[in-house]
Design an enzyme around this catalytic site. Structure first.
Site, mmCIF file in Angstrom:
data_model
loop_
_atom_site.group_PDB
_atom_site.id
_atom_site.type_symbol
_atom_site.label_atom_id
_atom_site.label_comp_id
_atom_site.label_asym_id
_atom_site.label_seq_id
_atom_site.Cartn_x
_atom_site.Cartn_y
_atom_site.Cartn_z
ATOM 1 N N SER A 113 0.800 -1.218 0.000
ATOM 2 C CA SER A 113 0.000 0.000 0.000
ATOM 3 C C SER A 113 0.835 1.271 0.000
ATOM 4 C CB SER A 113 -0.955 -0.041 1.177
ATOM 5 O OG SER A 113 -1.849 1.034 1.112
ATOM 6 N N HIS A 114 0.724 2.042 1.069
ATOM 7 C CA HIS A 114 1.369 3.356 1.149
ATOM 8 C C HIS A 114 2.770 3.281 1.745
ATOM 9 C CE1 HIS A 114 -0.829 2.163 4.626
ATOM 10 N NE2 HIS A 114 0.007 2.861 5.352
ATOM 11 N N ASP A 277 -2.161 6.711 -3.297
ATOM 12 C CA ASP A 277 -1.049 5.997 -2.660
ATOM 13 C C ASP A 277 -0.453 4.927 -3.567
ATOM 14 O OD1 ASP A 277 -3.109 4.135 -2.558
ATOM 15 O OD2 ASP A 277 -2.361 3.253 -0.688
ATOM 16 N N ASP A 279 -0.781 1.705 -4.074
ATOM 17 C CA ASP A 279 -1.634 0.781 -4.832
ATOM 18 C C ASP A 279 -2.940 1.405 -5.279
ATOM 19 O OD1 ASP A 279 -2.431 0.905 -2.174
ATOM 20 O OD2 ASP A 279 -3.357 -1.085 -2.244
ATOM 21 N N ASP A 281 -5.517 2.856 -3.696
ATOM 22 C CA ASP A 281 -6.807 2.813 -3.004
ATOM 23 C C ASP A 281 -7.030 4.011 -2.091
ATOM 24 O OD1 ASP A 281 -4.951 1.963 -1.180
ATOM 25 O OD2 ASP A 281 -5.988 0.107 -0.631
ATOM 26 N N ARG A 282 -5.958 4.752 -1.790
ATOM 27 C CA ARG A 282 -6.137 5.928 -0.925
ATOM 28 C C ARG A 282 -6.236 7.204 -1.753
ATOM 29 N NH1 ARG A 282 -2.631 5.538 4.589
ATOM 30 N NH2 ARG A 282 -3.421 3.496 5.220
ATOM 31 N N LYS A 376 -11.385 0.287 -1.066
ATOM 32 C CA LYS A 376 -11.434 1.738 -1.190
ATOM 33 C C LYS A 376 -10.809 2.104 -2.530
ATOM 34 C CE LYS A 376 -7.411 2.068 1.822
ATOM 35 N NZ LYS A 376 -7.289 1.354 3.090
HETATM 36 C C1 G1P Z 1 -3.977 1.594 8.269
HETATM 37 C C2 G1P Z 1 -5.151 2.524 8.401
HETATM 38 C C3 G1P Z 1 -6.425 1.779 8.072
HETATM 39 C C4 G1P Z 1 -6.322 1.169 6.681
HETATM 40 C C5 G1P Z 1 -5.062 0.324 6.575
HETATM 41 C C6 G1P Z 1 -4.837 -0.188 5.162
HETATM 42 O O1 G1P Z 1 -4.098 0.520 9.172
HETATM 43 O O2 G1P Z 1 -5.231 3.081 9.697
HETATM 44 O O3 G1P Z 1 -7.513 2.660 8.159
HETATM 45 O O4 G1P Z 1 -7.429 0.377 6.402
HETATM 46 O O5 G1P Z 1 -3.917 1.092 6.960
HETATM 47 O O6 G1P Z 1 -4.698 0.853 4.252
HETATM 48 P P1 G1P Z 1 -3.381 0.473 10.609
HETATM 49 O O7 G1P Z 1 -1.913 0.636 10.375
HETATM 50 O O8 G1P Z 1 -3.916 1.650 11.380
HETATM 51 O O9 G1P Z 1 -3.769 -0.843 11.192
HETATM 52 ZN ZN ZN Z 2 -3.237 1.454 -0.348
#
Ligand code: G1P
Ligand code: ZN
Length: 543
Positions: A113-114, A277, A279, A281-282, A376
């Site tokens: 992801s990010h 981000d 991938d 989704d953000r 998302k």
């Molecule tokens: C974090 C975000 C959460 C999101 C997840 C995946 O998770 O807080 O809302 O769904 O990344 O993108 P966390 O690290 O808080 O468990």
């Molecule tokens: Zn992501």
């Protein structure tokens, strides 16, 4: 081509977190590491025999190698077909859409992801279900259980598939269909939004900036915004996905998307700015001179979604993760539709979407989406905003301020304390947890505590219960703070402190956010003592 059964041993710690299994890239590249996890995944879903899957990732380091291994393992496990994005690329929402469109038995998405990418950064694998959504806890638990007893995996020995070549190839009896990663997704967007109206907006000189942060949405944003909607060339910046994201931290928040923020707060800012981000989704949405918090964005979109063709019939309900501000709840109440508060993580929205109870969902962590896929969707949120802007012919600033006037304002911020020693983080959480029963009725910083609990969620659709989802301290008048441990970090423990203060208006709606939250910040420190226990003077990231 040779079918091999390779003996292996369980590897510790292959427990999927908030969003799949996420580890340092070198860990994933370790002996049998990826293979064990993929075999455990196939085993946990009752095998891959005769099944079809979608496969793709965000293009980060090891994405291409991992994709080749997974294809060979899918073939060895008897899969019938795998649909892969060209270059092994697929954004998470596009993968979700392809699973649904092609009615596959699920999909494997390669992404952390990010989190930054690269040999010394992070990698990840997540499994999505036939509904296109992230595997629910029952499945991730089953995968984890398999990783603890696995003694062999199956793989075929063969040449790499040419993943740049669009079309169908085979590995043994398995078809590998390499497709354009953007086309189907772009058509889906076109079916939801008023493209002619948005094209007219750009034709009228409307300026926007989309920062793809050298991650996977570059090709999607370029095709949709520039090619289909006619935004000027160069509207999308950092539009080529790179294995290390060009050294960027592809997390669309004011801290990491600082280039975009500087431009949007600068003298010659475009009307509208957005970033997504790793991938895809953000999303982060910014107007000229004004930042839109994700919680506010969800609320504004909920109040305005009916302006887009795909949502003209109205919303069935709105769901938000527990730490997300209650701004969307106020809209749902005004619309007379259902509202839901779920644990953190997109997987908890799946049942509500499938059951037709919710149409829009959102998280404070820059995640917004709807029932068009089961993830998302960053670009979707940006396009819905664009559609609303085109329809209302007002600025982001005007829309946001009018929203607060109508619904009141939930000042909101998240403070992250990253990479704390695990024992220290646990002690902070347990310390507060141990006092929950005594807190209601007490007064802190002049505010009376209305309730204090550790959030547990009973899914209204399947009745499953998820407990220990975060400590909530609510004050009278709708303000609160929440404390929880991150489930996606790869180093130590991260404490997230979510702060929210509700001001009904019409006065007091224009304050600076951290200033408005100051009493709540002091109350949280008085009760949880994060700074005192960790010795940190301030949070590492403030969003
Ligand atoms: C974090 C975000 C959460 C999101 C997840 C995946 O998770 O807080 O809302 O769904 O990344 O993108 P966390 O690290 O808080 O468990
Ligand atoms: Zn992501």
């Amino acid at each position: 081509m040779q079918l091999l059964t390779i003996p292996t041993q369980p590897i510790e710690g292959q427990k999927p977190g908030t969003s799949g299994l996420r580890k340092k890239t070198r860990v994933f590249m370790g002996h049998h590491y990826l293979e064990n996890f993929i075999q455990a995944t196939f085993d946990a879903i009752g095998g891959a025999e005769g099944k079809s899957f979608v496969l793709g990732g965000d293009g980060r380091y090891f994405n291409d190698r991992a994709a080749q291994v997974i294809l060979r393992m899918a073939a060895a496990n008897g899969a019938r077909k795998v649909i892969v994005g060209q270059g092994a690329l697929l954004s998470t929402p596009a993968a979700s859409h392809l699973i649904r469109l092609n009615r596959t038995d699920g999909g494997i998405i390669l992404s952390a992801s990010h989190n930054p990418g690269g040999l010394d950064e992070d990698f990840g694998v997540k499994f999505n279900m036939p509904n296109g959504g992230p595997a629910p806890e029952a499945v991730t638990e089953a995968i984890f259980a398999r990783t603890k007893v696995i003694d062999s995996y199956r793989i075929v020995e063969t040449m790499d598939v040419d993943l740049m070549k669009i079309g169908t190839q085979v590995i043994g009896n398995m078809e590998v269909c390499v497709i354009d990663p953007v086309a189907d997704y772009a058509s889906l967007m076109e079916s939801l939004f008023d493209f002619p109206k948005m094209r007219a907006l750009f034709a009228g000189g409307f300026r926007m900036r989309f920062d793809a942060m050298c991650a996977v949405t570059g090709p999607y944003a370029t095709e949709i915004l520039e090619n289909r909607l006619g935004a000027p060339k160069g509207t999308v910046t950092h539009g080529t996905p790179l294995p290390d994201f060009g050294g960027m931290h592809p997390d669309p928040n004011p801290t990491w998307a600082h280039e975009l923020m500087e431009e949007m707060m600068g003298p010659d800012a475009p009307e509208f700015g957005a970033a997504s981000d790793g991938d895809g989704d953000r999303n982060m949405v910014v107007g000229r001179g004004i930042y839109v918090s994700p919680s506010d964005s969800l609320a504004v979109l909920a109040a305005n979604a009916h302006l887009a063709p795909g949502y003209r019939a109205g919303l069935k309900g709105v769901a938000r993760s527990m730490p997300t501000s209650a701004a969307a709840d106020r809209v749902a109440d005004a619309l007379g539709i259902g509202r839901y508060e779920t644990p953190t993580g997109w997987k908890f929205f799946g049942n509500l979407l499938d059951a037709g109870r919710a149409t829009l969902c959102g998280e404070e962590s820059f995640g917004t989406g709807s029932d068009h896929v089961r993830e998302k969707d960053g670009l979707w949120a940006v396009l819905l905003w664009l559609n609303v802007l085109a329809e209302r012919a007002e600025t982001v600033h005007e829309i946001l301020h009018q929203h607060w006037q109508s619904f009141g304002r939930n000042y909101y911020s998240r403070h992250d304390y990253e990479a704390l020693p695990v024992a220290q983080a646990d002690a902070i959480m347990n310390g507060l947890r141990g006092r929950l029963a005594d807190l209601p009725g007490q007064t802190v910083e002049g505010m009376r505590i209305a309730s204090a609990d550790d959030f547990a969620y009973e899914d209204p659709v399947d009745g499953s219960v998820s407990s220990g989802q975060g400590i909530r301290i609510a004050f009278e008048g709708g303000s609160r703070f929440v404390l929880r441990l991150s489930g996606t970090g790869t180093e130590g423990a991260t404490i997230r402190l979510y702060l929210e203060r509700f001001i009904p208006g019409p006065e007091g709606l224009e304050d600076e956010v951290q200033k408005a939250l100051a009493p709540m910040i002091r109350a949280a420190e008085a009760l949880a003592g994060i700074r005192a226990a960790s010795g940190r003077a301030a949070p590492d990231v403030v969003t």
